[in-house]
Design an enzyme around this catalytic site. Structure first.
Site, short mmCIF file in Angstrom:
data_model
loop_
_atom_site.label_atom_id
_atom_site.label_comp_id
_atom_site.label_asym_id
_atom_site.label_seq_id
_atom_site.Cartn_x
_atom_site.Cartn_y
_atom_site.Cartn_z
N GLY A 1 79.54 51.34 55.77
CA GLY A 1 79.44 50.21 54.65
C GLY A 1 78.95 48.97 55.27
O GLY A 1 78.37 48.05 54.77
N THR A 2 79.29 48.81 56.50
CA THR A 2 78.84 47.46 57.16
C THR A 2 77.28 47.40 57.20
O THR A 2 76.69 46.46 56.98
CB THR A 2 79.75 47.16 58.49
N GLN B 1 84.92 50.22 48.46
CA GLN B 1 86.21 50.76 47.81
C GLN B 1 86.45 51.37 46.44
O GLN B 1 87.20 51.88 46.20
CB GLN B 1 87.24 49.21 47.97
N SER C 1 80.48 53.75 51.91
CA SER C 1 81.15 54.18 53.05
C SER C 1 81.71 55.57 53.18
O SER C 1 82.39 55.82 52.36
CB SER C 1 81.79 53.04 53.69
N THR D 1 67.03 58.49 64.39
CA THR D 1 67.24 59.74 63.92
C THR D 1 68.37 60.04 62.96
O THR D 1 69.59 59.38 63.33
CB THR D 1 67.43 60.83 65.16
N CYS E 1 90.13 45.49 58.21
CA CYS E 1 88.69 45.55 58.47
C CYS E 1 88.11 44.24 59.52
O CYS E 1 87.09 44.61 59.96
CB CYS E 1 87.70 45.41 57.27
#
Ligand code: PLP
Length: 407
Positions: free
Chosen positions: A69-70, A177, A197, A235, A350
């Site tokens: 997600g980040t 979320q 994510s 990759t 988080c």
């Protein structure tokens, strides 16, 4: 152990691991290699991409696999803003995840962007009129999260996206979320880009997805071998991508029933906690006045064209119950609950080692002192009524213990 921290992470589902296993062992090729092993890996990756695209209602070429997600948020925000020639202004909200706020801050510090941070009301909802007023001719990007990780508020994404479309402004949403609980259909949401994510969905940590509609250009953040159509070099994590696709398909297959069942359990849990600890504050959107979760928003499908359900905010993630317990500290309550075998979170998990008050709760208008007393319970599809009854009773015990210690 009773695990009520699914918003932080989830275990890898057995079916997901089984789907990944061959790609980690015998079929371990690099999808860029021109031999049978490489081509087999490429087929697996293409299959995963097609499957994710079907779940989201986009083209396979719109799917970019990332590390989570980040990275998806970073790539969406930096990539869209830096590729857009119309100006240097970004609109976001006060309750975004750090991955969004820090990416926006980077553009401000390093590239001189101007930022408008939209406030939220006491339930955490962005005001549409304020959003409309914030959009300017030089706005390059609007990024507003679909559902908040701390208080579960669901934003009126379709309505905000419509405002952006009127001005041809790219719109990104962090749906990390929301995935597995709310519909992700790109047409229904009307956004140009969406972050996901894997580890919130029953896939492993280290795999994510960014969807970017083909007509939008994107400046890469990672440069190198030109994988992912030049948008994200490196990759590919083939096994992760296959696991992600499986986890998303599984989550979508029973999403509506699971979300409705979980929302009902959550609602009963909230009533139970508030009865046992009347001084507690239930943070984020109130439960529906009829006592049940409004499930309209959960019922949309990937192909659903209706935007009206999202416009009827405030909605709440079906698995989120977040409280403040005045006169305590969230960390002390967490320790007490941990002793009773209950895993939950003080605010969100988080940010690494942060003991600052949550910027989300502050934005909702709660003071610093109250914000320090926050505890978040996030349910999974496997959470039972019996578990929640135990947790509610333990919350009362923990609350009394911490209150008596703090005098
Ligand atoms: N966005 C939101 C709303 C989140 O809740 C999280 C993680 O909790 C992230 C982004 C970051 O995702 P990841 O842990 O995959 O980097």
């Amino acid at each position: 152990m009773i695990f009520l921290d699914s918003a932080a992470t989830t275990p890898v589902r057995r079916e997901v691991l089984e789907a990944m296993w061959p790609l980690l062992t015998g079929d371990f090729g690099n999808p860029s290699s021109h031999h049978e092993l490489g081509e087999s890996a490429k087929r697996a990756l293409d299959g995963a991409r097609t499957s994710v695209a079907a779940a989201i209602g986009c083209r396979a070429s719109d799917v970019i696999f990332t590390s989570g997600g980040t990275e998806s948020d970073n790539l969406a925000i930096k990539g869209l803003a830096l590729a857009e020639p119309r100006g240097r202004h970004i609109v976001t909200s006060a309750i975004e995840h750090e991955a969004v706020l820090e990416s926006v801050d980077y553009l401000k510090r390093i590239h001189g962007f101007e930022v408008t941070v939209l406030p939220v009301n006491s339930e955490g909802v962005v005001d549409l009129e304020k959003a409309r007023a914030a959009l300017r001719p030089d706005t390059t990007l609007c990024t507003i999260m679909y559902a908040n990780n701390e208080v579960g508020v669901v934003q009126p994404i379709a309505a905000i996206a419509e405002l952006c479309r009127e001005h041809a402004i790219p719109m990104h949403t962090d749906a990390v979320q929301a995935a597995g609980w709310l519909p992700l259909g790109l047409a229904m949401l009307g956004v140009d880009a969406l972050s996901l994510s894997g580890h919130k969905l029953g896939a492993p940590k280290g795999i994510g997805v960014l969807i970017v509609k083909g007509r939008r250009s994107l400046e890469p953040v990672l440069h190198g071998g030109g994988q992912e159509r030049g948008k994200r070099s490196g990759t590919e994590n083939v096994a992760g991508a296959v696991g992600f696709a499986h986890a998303l398909a599984l989550a979508e297959s029973d999403r509506v029933e699971r979300a409705e069942r979980t929302a009902r359990l959550r609602d009963d849990f909230v009533v139970d906690v508030m009865t046992r600890v009347p001084d507690a504050i239930f943070t984020g959107p109130a439960l529906d006045s009829d006592g049940g979760a409004d499930t309209n928003v959960m019922r949309q499908t990937a192909s659903g064209a209706s935007a009206s359900a999202s416009a009827s905010a405030p909605e709440r993630l079906p698995n989120n119950a977040s409280f403040c317990f005045p006169g305590t500290s969230g960390e002390s309550l967490l320790l007490e609950l941990g002793r009773a075998g209950i895993i939950c979170s003080a605010g969100s998990a988080c940010a690494v080692g942060s003991d600052e008050s949550s910027h989300v709760l502050i934005a909702l208008g709660l003071g610093e002192a109250i914000a320090q007393t926050a505890v978040r319970f996030s349910l999974s599809g496997d959470t039972t009524a019996e578990q929640l009854a135990t947790v509610a009773a333990e919350i009362e015990t923990a609350y009394r213990a911490v209150r008596s210690l703090s005098g």
